[in-house]
Write a protein that holds these residues in place. Sequence first.
Motif, mmCIF file in Angstrom:
data_model
loop_
_atom_site.group_PDB
_atom_site.id
_atom_site.type_symbol
_atom_site.label_atom_id
_atom_site.label_comp_id
_atom_site.label_asym_id
_atom_site.label_seq_id
_atom_site.Cartn_x
_atom_site.Cartn_y
_atom_site.Cartn_z
ATOM 1 N N SER A 134 -3.658 3.171 -2.430
ATOM 2 C CA SER A 134 -2.562 2.915 -1.508
ATOM 3 C C SER A 134 -3.070 2.286 -0.224
ATOM 4 O O SER A 134 -4.059 2.748 0.354
ATOM 5 N N ARG A 187 4.748 0.498 -5.924
ATOM 6 C CA ARG A 187 4.586 0.927 -4.542
ATOM 7 C C ARG A 187 3.891 -0.113 -3.679
ATOM 8 O O ARG A 187 4.292 -0.381 -2.539
ATOM 9 N N SER A 191 6.097 -1.713 -0.484
ATOM 10 C CA SER A 191 5.696 -1.182 0.822
ATOM 11 C C SER A 191 4.793 -2.106 1.633
ATOM 12 O O SER A 191 4.612 -1.884 2.822
ATOM 13 N N ARG A 305 1.792 10.197 0.818
ATOM 14 C CA ARG A 305 2.361 8.946 0.314
ATOM 15 C C ARG A 305 1.740 8.573 -1.023
ATOM 16 O O ARG A 305 2.419 8.112 -1.933
ATOM 17 N N HIS A 309 4.077 7.901 -4.792
ATOM 18 C CA HIS A 309 4.365 6.513 -5.149
ATOM 19 C C HIS A 309 3.473 6.065 -6.303
ATOM 20 O O HIS A 309 2.361 6.547 -6.496
ATOM 21 N N THR A 311 1.063 3.359 -8.300
ATOM 22 C CA THR A 311 0.088 2.361 -7.918
ATOM 23 C C THR A 311 -0.001 1.318 -9.023
ATOM 24 O O THR A 311 0.390 1.569 -10.169
#
Length: 315
Positions: A134, A187, A191, A305, A309, A311
């Motif tokens: 992330s 994600r 994002s 997070r 979410h 990946t």
Amino acid sequence: MTIQSIKTRFRAYQLDSAGSSFSYFSGDGFELIEGRYCDANEQSISQEMKSCGVDKISTLHITSWDQDHCSPSQVQRILEDLKPSKIEYPGYEPHTDSGKESLKIITAYKKNNSTPRIISVTPKYIQSLESASSYGYKNVIYWPKDMDVKNANNNSTAKQFRSGSFNVLSLGDLESAQIASYLKSTRSINSEVDVMIMAHHGADNGFTSSSFLKKVKPTLAIATSNYGNQYDHPKQEIRELLHKNEVRLFTTKTGDVIVQSIGNHKGQFEVINLKSGSTEVSSHYTGNAKKGQYLKNNGDTLRDRRATHNTGPKC
């Protein structure tokens, strides 16, 4: 994790015919996106490399075998003049003579040079990759996860360039609304996208929709066209969608588009749209990278997070 200070530059090049040409520089890696290298963009690419302090390109990334993305004679010149150490090319079989010739040139380049890493971007290759972290700095290849035997455009490579202080999403010639639905659910796309290279030059083909834009929320959209813009890129319906969803549009009709990190190179960037054939500026904008907002958070917030979410695969 805190955001790293990385000098980052993205450039969309104006061509003298329909097609696409981009570059992404971060730190010491210069990636040329699409196999176009002609009188219209050769000098600009040379200037861009000089600005970045490099004399070779680290990667040649080609999203489609169509000639507006990959011209055989121009691919040959890229390999001879710019000497990429890695080539990422479409994993589907070329269906045009120009695509077949380009593939032969790339294959010969591998045989005649011992160092280049040549990658065919196939579903199997993507499945072999590790999961992306992330808000990190590893580039991500998302598509093709399946092959469309009826529509080669849907076998284009979708990749997010994340190695710098702002991120760029490249979508090739993708057309399918189903693929768009898959991509917007990942994600690292919904994002992190700051700059979006519009799918199929901004065609109104079902891929770019209000739901896609609302989910991904790119700061900028880039559409390529030559000065004549005979194909009306992007289409008026797409322009209206972008305006409705507060996405700023820049095109290469008026000249090259440059996005560059500024300040401490930790997320703030400026956009410059040049006038055709000159260094004069026709428009200007400043913004902030999305991942910079999250990487400033504490470790517990980041772990939370990551746990909630999906990946995507990284390269």
